[in-house]
Design a protein around this motif. Structure first.
Motif, PDB file in Angstrom:
ATOM      1  N   VAL A  11      -2.985  -4.318 -11.948  1.00 24.09           N
ATOM      2  CA  VAL A  11      -3.712  -3.164 -12.458  1.00 24.09           C
ATOM      3  C   VAL A  11      -4.531  -3.644 -13.657  1.00 24.09           C
ATOM      4  O   VAL A  11      -3.970  -4.192 -14.606  1.00 24.09           O
ATOM      5  N   THR A  12      -5.862  -3.461 -13.589  1.00 22.95           N
ATOM      6  CA  THR A  12      -6.709  -3.794 -14.725  1.00 22.95           C
ATOM      7  C   THR A  12      -7.384  -2.513 -15.216  1.00 22.95           C
ATOM      8  O   THR A  12      -7.655  -1.602 -14.436  1.00 22.95           O
ATOM      9  N   VAL A  13      -7.622  -2.474 -16.530  1.00 21.55           N
ATOM     10  CA  VAL A  13      -8.234  -1.294 -17.153  1.00 21.55           C
ATOM     11  C   VAL A  13      -9.371  -1.745 -18.063  1.00 21.55           C
ATOM     12  O   VAL A  13      -9.208  -2.697 -18.842  1.00 21.55           O
ATOM     13  N   GLU A  14     -10.490  -1.049 -17.969  1.00 21.23           N
ATOM     14  CA  GLU A  14     -11.643  -1.270 -18.840  1.00 21.23           C
ATOM     15  C   GLU A  14     -12.017   0.068 -19.473  1.00 21.23           C
ATOM     16  O   GLU A  14     -12.630   0.912 -18.820  1.00 21.23           O
ATOM     17  N   THR A  38      -5.128  -3.823  -7.381  1.00 17.86           N
ATOM     18  CA  THR A  38      -5.284  -4.826  -6.332  1.00 17.86           C
ATOM     19  C   THR A  38      -3.919  -5.212  -5.782  1.00 17.86           C
ATOM     20  O   THR A  38      -3.025  -5.575  -6.550  1.00 17.86           O
ATOM     21  N   ASN A  39      -3.768  -5.113  -4.473  1.00 24.65           N
ATOM     22  CA  ASN A  39      -2.511  -5.481  -3.821  1.00 24.65           C
ATOM     23  C   ASN A  39      -2.593  -6.940  -3.388  1.00 24.65           C
ATOM     24  O   ASN A  39      -3.248  -7.275  -2.406  1.00 24.65           O
ATOM     25  N   GLU A  42       2.384  -8.862   0.251  1.00 28.70           N
ATOM     26  CA  GLU A  42       2.405  -8.969   1.711  1.00 28.70           C
ATOM     27  C   GLU A  42       2.578  -7.630   2.407  1.00 28.70           C
ATOM     28  O   GLU A  42       2.415  -7.533   3.614  1.00 28.70           O
ATOM     29  N   GLU A  43       2.951  -6.581   1.629  1.00 29.66           N
ATOM     30  CA  GLU A  43       3.240  -5.304   2.267  1.00 29.66           C
ATOM     31  C   GLU A  43       2.209  -4.242   1.875  1.00 29.66           C
ATOM     32  O   GLU A  43       1.614  -4.302   0.803  1.00 29.66           O
ATOM     33  N   THR A  44       2.022  -3.275   2.752  1.00 36.29           N
ATOM     34  CA  THR A  44       1.149  -2.143   2.473  1.00 36.29           C
ATOM     35  C   THR A  44       1.889  -1.171   1.565  1.00 36.29           C
ATOM     36  O   THR A  44       3.085  -0.916   1.765  1.00 36.29           O
ATOM     37  N   VAL A  45       1.192  -0.649   0.543  1.00 35.33           N
ATOM     38  CA  VAL A  45       1.796   0.269  -0.415  1.00 35.33           C
ATOM     39  C   VAL A  45       0.872   1.469  -0.613  1.00 35.33           C
ATOM     40  O   VAL A  45      -0.337   1.386  -0.393  1.00 35.33           O
ATOM     41  N   VAL A  70      -7.271  10.780  -9.468  1.00 34.61           N
ATOM     42  CA  VAL A  70      -8.558  11.397  -9.112  1.00 34.61           C
ATOM     43  C   VAL A  70      -8.523  12.080  -7.744  1.00 34.61           C
ATOM     44  O   VAL A  70      -9.434  11.952  -6.942  1.00 34.61           O
ATOM     45  N   GLY A  71      -7.435  12.818  -7.494  1.00 31.13           N
ATOM     46  CA  GLY A  71      -7.319  13.580  -6.257  1.00 31.13           C
ATOM     47  C   GLY A  71      -6.975  12.767  -5.016  1.00 31.13           C
ATOM     48  O   GLY A  71      -7.019  13.287  -3.902  1.00 31.13           O
ATOM     49  N   GLU A  72      -6.629  11.505  -5.183  1.00 33.97           N
ATOM     50  CA  GLU A  72      -6.310  10.642  -4.042  1.00 33.97           C
ATOM     51  C   GLU A  72      -4.938   9.997  -4.210  1.00 33.97           C
ATOM     52  O   GLU A  72      -4.457   9.822  -5.325  1.00 33.97           O
ATOM     53  N   GLN A  73      -4.352   9.636  -3.072  1.00 34.29           N
ATOM     54  CA  GLN A  73      -3.131   8.835  -3.040  1.00 34.29           C
ATOM     55  C   GLN A  73      -3.446   7.623  -2.163  1.00 34.29           C
ATOM     56  O   GLN A  73      -3.075   7.570  -0.994  1.00 34.29           O
ATOM     57  N   PRO A  74      -4.158   6.652  -2.758  1.00 31.38           N
ATOM     58  CA  PRO A  74      -4.678   5.546  -1.948  1.00 31.38           C
ATOM     59  C   PRO A  74      -3.586   4.663  -1.350  1.00 31.38           C
ATOM     60  O   PRO A  74      -2.551   4.426  -1.973  1.00 31.38           O
ATOM     61  N   THR A  75      -3.844   4.184  -0.138  1.00 31.65           N
ATOM     62  CA  THR A  75      -2.991   3.205   0.530  1.00 31.65           C
ATOM     63  C   THR A  75      -3.709   1.869   0.484  1.00 31.65           C
ATOM     64  O   THR A  75      -4.895   1.780   0.820  1.00 31.65           O
ATOM     65  N   LEU A  76      -2.972   0.825   0.060  1.00 30.42           N
ATOM     66  CA  LEU A  76      -3.549  -0.506  -0.087  1.00 30.42           C
ATOM     67  C   LEU A  76      -2.796  -1.501   0.782  1.00 30.42           C
ATOM     68  O   LEU A  76      -1.609  -1.758   0.557  1.00 30.42           O
ATOM     69  N   GLY A  77      -3.487  -2.061   1.750  1.00 23.76           N
ATOM     70  CA  GLY A  77      -2.911  -3.137   2.540  1.00 23.76           C
ATOM     71  C   GLY A  77      -2.985  -4.436   1.757  1.00 23.76           C
ATOM     72  O   GLY A  77      -3.617  -4.501   0.697  1.00 23.76           O
ATOM     73  N   PRO A  78      -2.372  -5.507   2.258  1.00 26.62           N
ATOM     74  CA  PRO A  78      -2.442  -6.802   1.588  1.00 26.62           C
ATOM     75  C   PRO A  78      -3.899  -7.203   1.351  1.00 26.62           C
ATOM     76  O   PRO A  78      -4.735  -7.124   2.253  1.00 26.62           O
ATOM     77  N   GLY A  79      -4.208  -7.575   0.101  1.00 23.37           N
ATOM     78  CA  GLY A  79      -5.549  -8.015  -0.247  1.00 23.37           C
ATOM     79  C   GLY A  79      -6.531  -6.899  -0.554  1.00 23.37           C
ATOM     80  O   GLY A  79      -7.665  -7.160  -0.960  1.00 23.37           O
ATOM     81  N   GLU A  80      -6.123  -5.647  -0.404  1.00 25.53           N
ATOM     82  CA  GLU A  80      -7.042  -4.531  -0.650  1.00 25.53           C
ATOM     83  C   GLU A  80      -6.978  -4.078  -2.101  1.00 25.53           C
ATOM     84  O   GLU A  80      -6.001  -4.311  -2.809  1.00 25.53           O
ATOM     85  N   ARG A  81      -8.063  -3.394  -2.523  1.00 24.77           N
ATOM     86  CA  ARG A  81      -8.127  -2.893  -3.896  1.00 24.77           C
ATOM     87  C   ARG A  81      -8.664  -1.468  -3.896  1.00 24.77           C
ATOM     88  O   ARG A  81      -9.347  -1.053  -2.951  1.00 24.77           O
ATOM     89  N   PHE A  82      -8.316  -0.736  -4.949  1.00 25.10           N
ATOM     90  CA  PHE A  82      -8.802   0.629  -5.138  1.00 25.10           C
ATOM     91  C   PHE A  82      -9.296   0.733  -6.572  1.00 25.10           C
ATOM     92  O   PHE A  82      -8.613   0.310  -7.503  1.00 25.10           O
TER      93      PHE A  82
END
Length: 130
Positions: A11-14, A38-39, A42-45, A70-82
């Motif tokens: 988790v990064t913050v600016e 950023t995930n 190896e597992e989806t979260v 922000v109104g979302e509950q994002p799902t992140l697979g391996p290597g994905e970012r939100f």
């Protein structure tokens, strides 16, 4: 930039001071902050909830808890970012925020990840070093 890694989730913050939405005369200071999750594992979260502790320069704390970001509950697979941007007002020219996200793995395991503590400083705020 501020950074924390928990269970291979970064988790990064600016933070950014927003002068056009701030007024020292009215004791209103506003910041936006952009967070990238950023995930690297190896597992989806999935991000389920957030918990913030916001502290102003006088030590006054405000807790914010809620579903998702922000109104979302994002799902992140391996290597994905939100990435998302949000904002926070304070009645003082400086403060800081810290928090945690509750995540759930694809197997149903719930766990928390850290959001790094980050500083909220207006450019007009005089810093005193001890």
């Amino acid at each position: 930039m501020y950074r924390a890694v928990t269970r291979q989730i970064e988790v990064t913050v600016e933070p950014n001071f927003i002068p056009e939405q701030s007024s020292a005369d009215r004791s209103r200071f506003f910041w936006s902050y952009t967070i990238v999750i950023t995930n690297s594992g190896e597992e989806t979260v999935q991000l389920k909830t957030r918990h913030w502790i916001i502290t102003d320069a006088t030590g006054r704390q405000q807790e914010v808890k809620g579903e998702g970001v922000v109104g979302e509950q994002p799902t992140l697979g391996p290597g994905e970012r939100f990435e998302y941007t949000s904002g926070v007002p304070l009645s003082t020219a400086s403060g800081f925020m810290t928090g945690r996200y509750q995540m759930v793995s694809e197997t149903g395991e719930r766990f928390e990840i850290d959001v790094p503590t980050f500083s909220l400083d207006s450019p007009d705020n005089k810093r005193v070093l001890n």
